[in-house]
Motif scaffolding. Structure first.
Motif, PDB file in Angstrom:
ATOM      1  N   PRO A 112       8.318  10.440   7.011  1.00 56.03           N
ATOM      2  CA  PRO A 112       8.140  10.599   5.875  1.00 56.03           C
ATOM      3  C   PRO A 112       6.411  10.003   4.992  1.00 56.03           C
ATOM      4  O   PRO A 112       5.921  10.043   4.733  1.00 56.03           O
ATOM      5  CB  PRO A 112       8.437   9.175   5.786  1.00 56.03           C
ATOM      6  N   GLY A 113       5.705   9.604   6.960  1.00 57.57           N
ATOM      7  CA  GLY A 113       4.428   9.141   6.304  1.00 57.57           C
ATOM      8  C   GLY A 113       4.467   8.069   6.530  1.00 57.57           C
ATOM      9  O   GLY A 113       5.812   7.319   5.789  1.00 57.57           O
ATOM     10  N   PRO A 114       3.011   7.181   6.276  1.00 58.89           N
ATOM     11  CA  PRO A 114       2.165   7.680   7.122  1.00 58.89           C
ATOM     12  C   PRO A 114       2.435   8.037   8.701  1.00 58.89           C
ATOM     13  O   PRO A 114       3.027   6.989   8.988  1.00 58.89           O
ATOM     14  CB  PRO A 114       1.410   6.740   6.789  1.00 58.89           C
ATOM     15  N   PRO A 118       0.544  -1.549   0.050  1.00 62.11           N
ATOM     16  CA  PRO A 118       0.357   0.157   0.301  1.00 62.11           C
ATOM     17  C   PRO A 118       0.723   1.274   0.285  1.00 62.11           C
ATOM     18  O   PRO A 118       1.666   1.454   0.228  1.00 62.11           O
ATOM     19  CB  PRO A 118      -0.837  -0.237   1.469  1.00 62.11           C
ATOM     20  N   SER A 119      -0.212   2.135  -0.338  1.00 63.86           N
ATOM     21  CA  SER A 119       0.796   3.843  -0.676  1.00 63.86           C
ATOM     22  C   SER A 119       0.029   4.701  -1.237  1.00 63.86           C
ATOM     23  O   SER A 119      -1.088   4.536  -1.979  1.00 63.86           O
ATOM     24  CB  SER A 119       2.087   3.616  -1.870  1.00 63.86           C
ATOM     25  N   THR A 120       0.272   5.740  -0.287  1.00 64.12           N
ATOM     26  CA  THR A 120      -0.905   7.298  -0.216  1.00 64.12           C
ATOM     27  C   THR A 120       0.247   7.998  -1.070  1.00 64.12           C
ATOM     28  O   THR A 120      -0.110   8.535  -2.264  1.00 64.12           O
ATOM     29  CB  THR A 120      -0.823   7.497   0.615  1.00 64.12           C
ATOM     30  N   ARG A 121       1.356   8.579  -0.239  1.00 60.59           N
ATOM     31  CA  ARG A 121       2.138   9.975  -1.196  1.00 60.59           C
ATOM     32  C   ARG A 121       3.032   9.478  -2.148  1.00 60.59           C
ATOM     33  O   ARG A 121       2.913   9.829  -2.836  1.00 60.59           O
ATOM     34  CB  ARG A 121       3.423  10.405   0.529  1.00 60.59           C
ATOM     35  N   THR A 122       4.263   8.374  -2.225  1.00 63.45           N
ATOM     36  CA  THR A 122       5.043   7.301  -2.625  1.00 63.45           C
ATOM     37  C   THR A 122       3.811   7.187  -4.513  1.00 63.45           C
ATOM     38  O   THR A 122       4.300   8.073  -5.410  1.00 63.45           O
ATOM     39  CB  THR A 122       5.699   6.288  -2.716  1.00 63.45           C
ATOM     40  N   ARG A 147       6.680  -0.567  -5.946  1.00 64.20           N
ATOM     41  CA  ARG A 147       7.364  -1.215  -4.749  1.00 64.20           C
ATOM     42  C   ARG A 147       7.522  -2.385  -4.617  1.00 64.20           C
ATOM     43  O   ARG A 147       5.492  -2.709  -4.774  1.00 64.20           O
ATOM     44  CB  ARG A 147       5.802   0.436  -4.311  1.00 64.20           C
ATOM     45  N   HIS A 196      14.336   3.562   0.256  1.00 62.06           N
ATOM     46  CA  HIS A 196      13.119   4.168  -0.248  1.00 62.06           C
ATOM     47  C   HIS A 196      13.718   5.929  -0.615  1.00 62.06           C
ATOM     48  O   HIS A 196      14.175   6.172  -0.842  1.00 62.06           O
ATOM     49  CB  HIS A 196      12.115   4.812   0.251  1.00 62.06           C
ATOM     50  N   GLN A 237      12.345   9.236  -1.239  1.00 59.36           N
ATOM     51  CA  GLN A 237      11.485   9.248   0.019  1.00 59.36           C
ATOM     52  C   GLN A 237      13.267  10.523   0.863  1.00 59.36           C
ATOM     53  O   GLN A 237      12.653  10.995   1.352  1.00 59.36           O
ATOM     54  CB  GLN A 237      11.610   8.403   0.548  1.00 59.36           C
TER      55      GLN A 237
HETATM   56  N1   CP Z   1       6.295   7.782   2.711  1.00 61.90           N
HETATM   57  C1   CP Z   1       5.602   7.010   2.320  1.00 61.90           C
HETATM   58  O1   CP Z   1       6.622   6.044   1.273  1.00 61.90           O
HETATM   59  O2   CP Z   1       4.415   6.647   1.611  1.00 61.90           O
HETATM   60  P1   CP Z   1       3.865   6.469   1.611  1.00 61.90           P
HETATM   61  O3   CP Z   1       3.560   4.421   1.849  1.00 61.90           O
HETATM   62  O4   CP Z   1       2.050   7.187   1.421  1.00 61.90           O
HETATM   63  O5   CP Z   1       3.928   6.204  -0.248  1.00 61.90           O
END
Ligand code: CP
Length: 311
Positions: free
Chosen positions: A265-267, A54-58, A108, A138, A141
């Motif tokens: 870096p989140g989440p 899963p990912s939101t930002r990347t 990813r 990563h 990031q």
């Molecule tokens: N920082 C980062 O990789 O966030 P995501 O998992 O939302 O991509």
């Protein structure tokens, strides 16, 4: 400086490449840093986001970045893919994505295959971008975090950096270790529950381990909070039992430099590794990191596109 053909790791990435990418990213920032400038440098190219975790930002940042460069973008959807129920392998899925015409694959995954193995199964012309690999790497990031620090602090000389949380499972911590070593950070201190803090990070970076969180944060110019990665703890959360002793709250921020940058870096998990008032407070750069992530991903794809055209 050699042209970038893939972005797999920050291990061994030359300092000039950081400066090149920082410069490109700066050029892609829109007025006031709120949006990104559009170009056509990837017009006619296909970028496939292949996210097996899963990912939101990347994922979103790479998609916005690729579209801002004029590329076409397709997102692989793991849950509706033939990996489910039909048992198609990771490798065959990648071969299929390449055969469908991907010029760039942003990947990813949980560390299914080392980067060298991945390159062997892909056509030579396909650019591979590591969008987060297990607990190992990563790079995009790491680049955007390092650039965010460079923009705010002007450089890394003498900078005191404290990294808090689940360092053991953090691919971001490993990529940052390479970046900080290459860019010449002053000192790096890591702190967190003892079972989640390895004695050293990768690369030539010398880190100090300090399990006393108040001492670890004292005088820091940059605090980087990391999420506790329960999904990589094999079903036992024993190692993270004392995680709340390491929360970055306002009391801890007061021990750092008055100009400290608080990053993540989140989440984020509010109230666990970072207190909500710090995440939303005046020293927080968390949303700047997210915004900068688009321009940095544009810089990466733009540089790779140049390398691809020159090959
Ligand atoms: N920082 C980062 O990789 O966030 P995501 O998992 O939302 O991509």
């Amino acid at each position: 400086m050699g042209r970038l053909r893939h972005l797999l790791t920050l291990r061994g990435l030359p300092r000039e490449t950081y400066q090149d990418l920082f410069g490109r990213a700066e050029g892609f920032m829109g007025p006031g840093g709120s949006s990104v400038a559009r170009t056509e440098s990837l017009r006619g190219s296909l970028v496939v986001n292949a996210f097996f975790e899963p990912s939101t930002r990347t994922r979103l940042a790479f998609e916005i970045a690729a579209r801002s460069l004029g590329a076409d973008v397709v997102n692989f959807d793991l849950l509706s893919s033939a990996t489910q129920f039909k048992s198609e392998s990771f490798e065959d899925t990648l071969r299929t994505i390449a055969a469908l015409g991907a010029d760039f694959i942003v990947l990813r995954h949980g560390g299914e295959m080392p980067a060298e193995g991945l390159l062997e199964i892909l056509p030579k012309a396909t650019c591979l971008v590591n969008g987060g690999e297990g607990s190992d790497d990563h790079p995009s990031q790491g680049l955007l975090d390092a650039w965010t620090i460079q923009r705010e602090k002007g450089g890394f000389d003498g900078l005191r950096i404290a990294i808090f949380g689940d360092i053991l499972h953090s691919r971001v911590a490993r990529s940052l270790a390479h970046a900080f070593a290459t860019l010449g950070a002053g000192s790096v201190t890591v702190s967190g529950p003892p079972k989640l803090v390895p004695e050293s990070l990768e690369g030539q970076l010398k880190v100090t381990v300090d399990h006393d969180p108040d001492r670890a944060v004292a005088g820091a110019d940059v605090i980087i909070c990391l999420r506790f990665q329960y999904e990589r703890m094999g079903g036992s959360y024993e190692a993270a039992r004392d995680r709340h002793n390491y929360t970055i709250d306002e009391g801890r921020v007061a021990l750092a430099s008055p100009e400290v940058m608080v990053m993540h870096p989140g989440p984020i998990n509010r109230g666990v590794e970072i207190a909500p008032e710090v995440a939303d407070g005046p020293r927080s750069f968390i949303l700047s990191q997210v915004r900068n992530g688009v321009a940095m991903r544009m810089a990466i794809l733009d540089a790779l596109g140049e390398g691809r055209r020159a090959a």
